[in-house]
Design an enzyme around this catalytic site. Structure first.
Site, PDB file in Angstrom:
ATOM      1  N   TYR A 163      92.135  66.623  50.860  1.00 35.84           N
ATOM      2  CA  TYR A 163      91.760  65.259  51.245  1.00 35.84           C
ATOM      3  C   TYR A 163      92.844  64.644  52.151  1.00 35.84           C
ATOM      4  O   TYR A 163      92.572  63.807  53.000  1.00 35.84           O
ATOM      5  CB  TYR A 163      91.497  64.406  49.996  1.00 35.84           C
ATOM      6  N   LYS A 175      92.997  56.038  52.467  1.00 34.34           N
ATOM      7  CA  LYS A 175      92.310  55.301  51.388  1.00 34.34           C
ATOM      8  C   LYS A 175      93.305  54.484  50.563  1.00 34.34           C
ATOM      9  O   LYS A 175      92.970  53.392  50.085  1.00 34.34           O
ATOM     10  CB  LYS A 175      91.531  56.267  50.485  1.00 34.34           C
TER      11      LYS A 175
HETATM   12  P1  NAD Z   1      78.679  59.195  56.442  1.00 32.54           P
HETATM   13  O1  NAD Z   1      79.129  60.246  57.399  1.00 32.54           O
HETATM   14  O2  NAD Z   1      77.242  59.099  56.188  1.00 32.54           O
HETATM   15  O3  NAD Z   1      79.238  57.764  56.873  1.00 32.54           O
HETATM   16  C1  NAD Z   1      80.425  57.579  57.598  1.00 32.54           C
HETATM   17  C2  NAD Z   1      80.120  56.511  58.631  1.00 32.54           C
HETATM   18  O4  NAD Z   1      81.303  56.168  59.364  1.00 32.54           O
HETATM   19  C3  NAD Z   1      79.074  56.986  59.676  1.00 32.54           C
HETATM   20  O5  NAD Z   1      78.002  56.077  59.700  1.00 32.54           O
HETATM   21  C4  NAD Z   1      79.840  56.924  60.988  1.00 32.54           C
HETATM   22  O6  NAD Z   1      79.015  56.579  62.077  1.00 32.54           O
HETATM   23  C5  NAD Z   1      80.869  55.853  60.665  1.00 32.54           C
HETATM   24  N1  NAD Z   1      81.967  55.844  61.626  1.00 32.54           N
HETATM   25  C6  NAD Z   1      82.924  56.796  61.832  1.00 32.54           C
HETATM   26  N2  NAD Z   1      83.696  56.435  62.876  1.00 32.54           N
HETATM   27  C7  NAD Z   1      83.244  55.220  63.315  1.00 32.54           C
HETATM   28  C8  NAD Z   1      83.610  54.337  64.371  1.00 32.54           C
HETATM   29  N3  NAD Z   1      84.618  54.606  65.209  1.00 32.54           N
HETATM   30  N4  NAD Z   1      82.920  53.173  64.504  1.00 32.54           N
HETATM   31  C9  NAD Z   1      81.889  52.866  63.680  1.00 32.54           C
HETATM   32  N5  NAD Z   1      81.486  53.674  62.683  1.00 32.54           N
HETATM   33  C10 NAD Z   1      82.141  54.838  62.513  1.00 32.54           C
HETATM   34  O7  NAD Z   1      79.501  59.520  55.094  1.00 32.54           O
HETATM   35  P2  NAD Z   1      79.639  58.730  53.712  1.00 32.54           P
HETATM   36  O8  NAD Z   1      80.153  59.749  52.760  1.00 32.54           O
HETATM   37  O9  NAD Z   1      78.421  57.965  53.395  1.00 32.54           O
HETATM   38  O10 NAD Z   1      80.865  57.750  54.003  1.00 32.54           O
HETATM   39  C11 NAD Z   1      80.812  56.335  53.829  1.00 32.54           C
HETATM   40  C12 NAD Z   1      82.107  55.857  53.188  1.00 32.54           C
HETATM   41  O11 NAD Z   1      82.166  56.318  51.841  1.00 32.54           O
HETATM   42  C13 NAD Z   1      83.383  56.372  53.863  1.00 32.54           C
HETATM   43  O12 NAD Z   1      84.353  55.349  53.858  1.00 32.54           O
HETATM   44  C14 NAD Z   1      83.808  57.482  52.934  1.00 32.54           C
HETATM   45  O13 NAD Z   1      85.196  57.778  53.022  1.00 32.54           O
HETATM   46  C15 NAD Z   1      83.440  56.864  51.605  1.00 32.54           C
HETATM   47  N6  NAD Z   1      83.378  57.777  50.466  1.00 32.54           N
HETATM   48  C16 NAD Z   1      82.632  58.903  50.552  1.00 32.54           C
HETATM   49  C17 NAD Z   1      82.599  59.772  49.463  1.00 32.54           C
HETATM   50  C18 NAD Z   1      81.821  61.059  49.543  1.00 32.54           C
HETATM   51  O14 NAD Z   1      82.078  61.969  48.740  1.00 32.54           O
HETATM   52  N7  NAD Z   1      80.826  61.176  50.408  1.00 32.54           N
HETATM   53  C19 NAD Z   1      83.312  59.474  48.293  1.00 32.54           C
HETATM   54  C20 NAD Z   1      84.056  58.296  48.243  1.00 32.54           C
HETATM   55  C21 NAD Z   1      84.095  57.455  49.340  1.00 32.54           C
END
Ligand code: NAD
Length: 256
Positions: free
Chosen positions: A156, A163
């Site tokens: 990570y 984070k």
């Molecule tokens: P996802 O890929 O569906 O979403 C990530 C989003 O970030 C996308 O919509 C992308 O377009 C956007 N993004 C990236 N760069 C950008 C920029 N320059 N401008 C505007 N938007 C931008 O993946 P997800 O897993 O749904 O992630 C959403 C959040 O949840 C993130 O912060 C991620 O770290 C967090 N998260 C995810 C998990 C997991 O296991 N999937 C766990 C905990 C937290």
């Protein structure tokens, strides 16, 4: 349970496809009666996100690449012009280069480290800065985080450090904005197979370990995280601010 968000306008940032955590949150917000605004990152994502927005009945779908401050400012100005107020803001945006999500954290190049911080952390600070004046009746801002902020989770790496900064930023924003009746929180979601998660090396192994050790021994679903996001946007959480709520089947309490 329905109508918890009736009469509220919510901006959900971070929908890319139907697997996005933000999509599940947007869907739940509409089910609970919110008026929904979505954003897309750029031209490449526009068509897909507009289609998803149409399916959800979003009232507005606007561009916002968070690496561009003028787009961020323009987004919130437009929301102000359309609605005058905003009640909830969801930040579900993060980015790190794939090559930095494996191997040794110590090897992260300076520019890659700064990029992860800019897109995944500073964007929340900047968006909340612009959202706050629109939250004239008070409001709720939230971001998505992960246990890698608290513990060194293999692979990570640079995102874990981002984070940690995101969670600290959330607390400082909470301290700043409480007097305006704006609460700021984070949801620490368990690992979920989304497009972003696929960039993390050995993600399937992470899921396997998670299920084998979590007190509730199954994968967390997007709509379960969305339930927490509904709570945080609703008046049920009026006294909750500066909090990291773990939506992870209890995994964060486990020792080994
Ligand atoms: P996802 O890929 O569906 O979403 C990530 C989003 O970030 C996308 O919509 C992308 O377009 C956007 N993004 C990236 N760069 C950008 C920029 N320059 N401008 C505007 N938007 C931008 O993946 P997800 O897993 O749904 O992630 C959403 C959040 O949840 C993130 O912060 C991620 O770290 C967090 N998260 C995810 C998990 C997991 O296991 N999937 C766990 C905990 C937290």
């Amino acid at each position: 349970m329905s109508g918890l968000l009736a009469g509220k306008t919510a901006l959900v940032m971070g929908v890319r496809n139907k697997w996005s955590i933000a999509w599940a949150i947007a869907n739940a917000y509409v089910q609970h009666g919110a008026q929904l605004v979505l954003t897309y990152q750029g031209e490449r994502e526009e068509r897909a996100v507009r289609g998803l927005g149409e399916d959800l009945g979003a009232s507005l779908v606007l561009p916002c690449d968070v690496s561009d401050s003028s787009q961020v400012q323009g987004l919130f100005e437009r929301i102000g012009e359309e609605y005058g107020t905003l009640d909830a803001y969801v930040h579900a945006v993060a980015f790190a280069r794939k090559e930095d999500l494996s191997g040794m954290f110590a090897d992260t190049p300076r520019d890659h480290y700064l990029l992860a911080q800019e897109i995944s952390v500073f964007s929340f600070v900047e968006c909340v800065r612009y959202a706050a004046p629109l939250m004239k009746n008070g409001g709720s801002a939230m971001t998505l985080t992960y246990l890698g902020a608290e513990r060194a989770i293999p692979n990570y790496n640079v995102m874990g450090v981002a984070k940690a900064a995101l969670e600290a930023s959330m607390r400082y924003l909470s301290a700043d904005l409480g007097k305006a009746d704006i609460r700021v929180n984070a949801i620490s979601a368990g690992p979920i197979k989304t497009l972003s998660a696929k960039g993390i090396s050995d993600f399937d192994e992470m899921l396997r370990i998670f299920v084998s050790r979590a007190p509730i021994p199954r994968i967390v679903e997007q709509d379960e995280v969305a339930g927490v996001a509904v709570f945080l946007a609703s008046d049920l959480s009026k006294c909750v601010s500066g909090e990291v709520i773990h939506a992870d089947n209890g995994y964060h309490i486990v020792g080994l």
